[in-house]
Design a protein around this motif. Structure first.
Motif, PDB file in Angstrom:
ATOM      1  N   TYR A 140     -12.115 116.882  80.204  1.00  0.00           N
ATOM      2  CA  TYR A 140     -11.100 115.831  80.140  1.00  0.00           C
ATOM      3  C   TYR A 140     -10.762 115.463  81.574  1.00  0.00           C
ATOM      4  CZ  TYR A 140      -6.937 113.263  78.673  1.00  0.00           C
ATOM      5  OH  TYR A 140      -6.005 112.279  78.441  1.00  0.00           O
ATOM      6  N   GLY A 169     -11.863 112.586  77.198  1.00  0.00           N
ATOM      7  CA  GLY A 169     -10.840 111.596  77.524  1.00  0.00           C
ATOM      8  C   GLY A 169     -10.810 111.362  79.005  1.00  0.00           C
ATOM      9  N   ASP A 170     -10.207 110.244  79.387  1.00  0.00           N
ATOM     10  CA  ASP A 170     -10.289 109.786  80.768  1.00  0.00           C
ATOM     11  C   ASP A 170      -9.043 108.930  80.994  1.00  0.00           C
ATOM     12  OD1 ASP A 170     -11.055 108.684  83.131  1.00  0.00           O
ATOM     13  OD2 ASP A 170     -12.999 107.954  82.454  1.00  0.00           O
ATOM     14  N   ARG A 171      -8.028 109.494  81.637  1.00  0.00           N
ATOM     15  CA  ARG A 171      -6.738 108.776  81.781  1.00  0.00           C
ATOM     16  C   ARG A 171      -6.306 108.694  83.237  1.00  0.00           C
ATOM     17  NH1 ARG A 171      -5.753 106.181  77.067  1.00  0.00           N
ATOM     18  NH2 ARG A 171      -6.463 107.537  75.388  1.00  0.00           N
ATOM     19  N   GLU A 186      -2.467 114.340  74.399  1.00  0.00           N
ATOM     20  CA  GLU A 186      -3.863 114.103  74.062  1.00  0.00           C
ATOM     21  C   GLU A 186      -4.723 115.334  74.384  1.00  0.00           C
ATOM     22  OE1 GLU A 186      -6.347 110.152  74.276  1.00  0.00           O
ATOM     23  OE2 GLU A 186      -6.373 111.094  76.260  1.00  0.00           O
ATOM     24  N   LEU A 190      -7.064 117.356  71.849  1.00  0.00           N
ATOM     25  CA  LEU A 190      -8.521 117.388  72.020  1.00  0.00           C
ATOM     26  C   LEU A 190      -9.059 118.765  72.423  1.00  0.00           C
ATOM     27  CD1 LEU A 190      -8.920 113.971  73.901  1.00  0.00           C
ATOM     28  CD2 LEU A 190      -9.591 114.457  71.547  1.00  0.00           C
TER      29      LEU A 190
END
Lengths: 358, 203
Positions: A140, A169-171, A186, A190
């Motif tokens: 992540y 994920g990539d935030r 998140e 995940l």
């Protein structure tokens, strides 16, 4: 009679980067003190110090002032890539050299900059390789919304994919933003094997503490390890206990509690490096960096700075924060920098097949 | 065509078509730092350049005869080294086919971006040219399709049925509808040619 050489020092001791600047500044000043005190040295350094106070538009004029009015050629300074990009045109115009002493994202090789810390094949890639092997393949990515965060994530996506892993994920969050809850929620949902944290400053500290609380709440205390290529000793105090367990990578980490750390040490070493190079011949002050390095090599001083791209050769350490100090998990010997990640050594055998464009 | 990824330039080969000049040293240095091997040539571009990954060319002193291909048809991404911004020189640089540019004197800045932009523009122009060629072929085949449909209506099919039959024939033969039409028409013409223009019932 020792030769006196003016050097410039350009760090923002206020604003977002104050802690990092302070570590780099103190390391530079310690290096100067050591060089000046060494009876074997044929030169001494006079420090001309300027503080842009965290304002990007102050870097260029202050750099110019030092180069033009104080007969300075070598400047130690800059933390962010943005500030480095601000001063490079001044260095070109007024024949200066910047000693840049913190990790960065690569994709630059100015003839006027000594890149003394590390670039991705010396921090991020070995960190990811270690993590993909030891922690798992589900990643992540979280980062601050600017070049460092973006580029760390881009390289990580490529590396994770190449190793058969998955980016869950990539935030990104704006620099300085502490609205982090949705990212942590998140992550809890995940459950990645590791999180690459390329957040900086306050965002990173809030992220670490929010994640720690969420781990405890969900009974995941020993899971969700956090990685970082920008977290060093100078942030341990600000991040507090929430940073415990964080896994970092870089060329140098302090083994004792309370040492000002990697930025401090690399700055100190950089001042010594300049002193060694300048002592190799009389007109060294007029030389370009590449000339300095080649002249020094002729005088049997082999610089750690690569003569072609001016990035330092550095070893790699993978470390984990335990009881406010970094403990070594793995280490590699000296690695030649590969600022554009184009050399075969940089991306190991696991690189995906090359795309064929017809 | 290309054998490297746009973001992976290690081992790529660049030809630098420019009169020897000290200012080129910076460009050569930067290309080598990025990981390319550089061949400096002047005034002729050798045949081997056809299989290079990039060609840098002098927009100031360059001329058509230096390139072993027609203007704008380079088999390699081309990067113009622009000194004079006079429209005449820029026109020439564009007509020969610049995929990106660097301003002289070339420094260590902008070289990586010029490579990436040139590669991307080159790839895009190769794929659009392929698409245009395909569309032109289809366009020119339209008349053939009409002829084939007319031939099929001679069997008493409606136009819609004839078209459907053509489509199914193409599917059965595993060719495009244009190719199927071409074959049907050619077949009919051959038969017609041997029968003194008498109409043949295709059924």
């Amino acid at each position: 009679m020792k030769r006196a050489v003016n050097i410039g020092v350009l760090f923002s001791c206020s604003g977002m980067y104050a802690a990092m600047s302070r570590a780099s500044l103190d390391g530079t000043l310690l290096g100067v003190q050591e060089v000046n005190a060494d009876p074997n040295n044929t030169l001494t350094f006079n420090v001309i110090e300027r503080d842009p106070e965290g304002r990007l538009d102050r870097y260029a004029p202050l750099c110019r002032e030092m180069l033009r009015e104080f007969d300075v050629k070598h400047i130690f300074g800059c933390i962010t890539s943005a500030s480095r990009k601000e001063v490079i045109p001044e260095l070109e115009r007024f024949d200066g050299i910047l000693w840049y002493m913190v990790p960065y994202e690569g994709f630059e090789a100015s003839e006027r900059v000594a890149y003394m810390h590390s670039c991705p094949n010396q921090h991020l890639l070995p960190l990811l390789d270690w993590s993909l092997e030891n922690l798992g393949k589900r990643a992540y990515l979280a980062g601050s919304n600017y070049i460092w965060g973006w580029e760390m994530a881009r390289i990580a996506r490529e590396r994770v994919a190449a190793s058969g892993g998955l980016v869950l994920g990539d935030r990104y969050v704006a620099v300085g933003d502490v609205d982090i809850d949705h990212i942590v929620a998140e992550i809890i949902r995940l459950k990645p094997n590791f999180i690459l944290n390329s957040l900086i400053g306050e965002s990173s500290y809030v992220f670490l503490s929010t994640l720690r609380d969420a781990r405890q709440k969900h009974g995941l205390t020993d899971e969700l390890p956090v990685l970082s290529c920008n977290f060093t000793e100078c942030e341990i105090g600000a991040a507090g206990a929430a940073a415990e367990g964080l896994i970092a990578a870089g060329p140098w980490f302090a083994s004792d509690i309370g040492h000002p750390g990697s930025f401090h040490e690399i700055a100190r070493q950089s001042v010594h490096e300049l002193a060694s190079l300048l002592q190799t011949h009389e007109n060294a002050q007029q030389c370009s960096l590449a000339e300095l390095i080649s002249v020094a090599a002729g005088a049997d001083y082999i610089s750690r700075i690569n003569p072609s791209h001016l990035h330092a050769n550095r070893p790699v350490k993978i470390v984990q924060l335990e009881g406010k100090r970094f403990v070594t998990l793995a280490e590699h010997g000296e690695r030649v920098a590969d600022p554009y990640l184009t050399h075969k050594t940089a991306l190991a055998q696991s690189r995906p097949r090359l795309r064929v464009v017809s | 065509m290309s054998h490297i990824r746009t973001d992976h330039l290690g081992g790529a080969i660049a030809y630098l078509l420019h009169k020897p000049h000290p200012s080129m040293a910076g460009l050569v240095r930067q290309l080598q730092v990025i990981g390319l091997s550089v061949h400096e040539v002047w005034p002729e571009l050798p045949e081997a350049a056809m299989s290079a990954d990039f060609i840098f060319y002098d927009a100031d002193m360059g001329h058509d005869e230096q390139f072993p291909w027609p203007a704008g048809k380079s088999p390699v991404p081309m990067i113009a080294l622009v000194g004079s911004e006079a429209p005449g020189r820029l026109n020439w640089a564009l007509s020969i086919g610049a995929h990106s540019q660097l301003l002289k004197p070339v420094t260590d800045k902008g070289v990586y971006a010029a490579l990436i932009v040139a590669r991307s523009n080159f790839d895009r122009s190769v794929s659009s040219e392929a698409l245009i060629a395909d569309l032109q072929y289809r366009l020119s085949a339209r008349q053939t399709i009409v002829q084939a449909v007319v031939l099929l209506t001679l069997r008493g099919k409606s136009e819609a049925e004839a078209y459907d039959m053509l489509r199914q024939t193409a599917m059965a033969w595993r060719v495009t509808i244009e190719t199927a039409a071409e074959r049907l028409v050619a077949n009919y013409s051959n038969i017609e040619g041997t029968t003194n223009g008498r109409r043949i019932d295709l059924a």
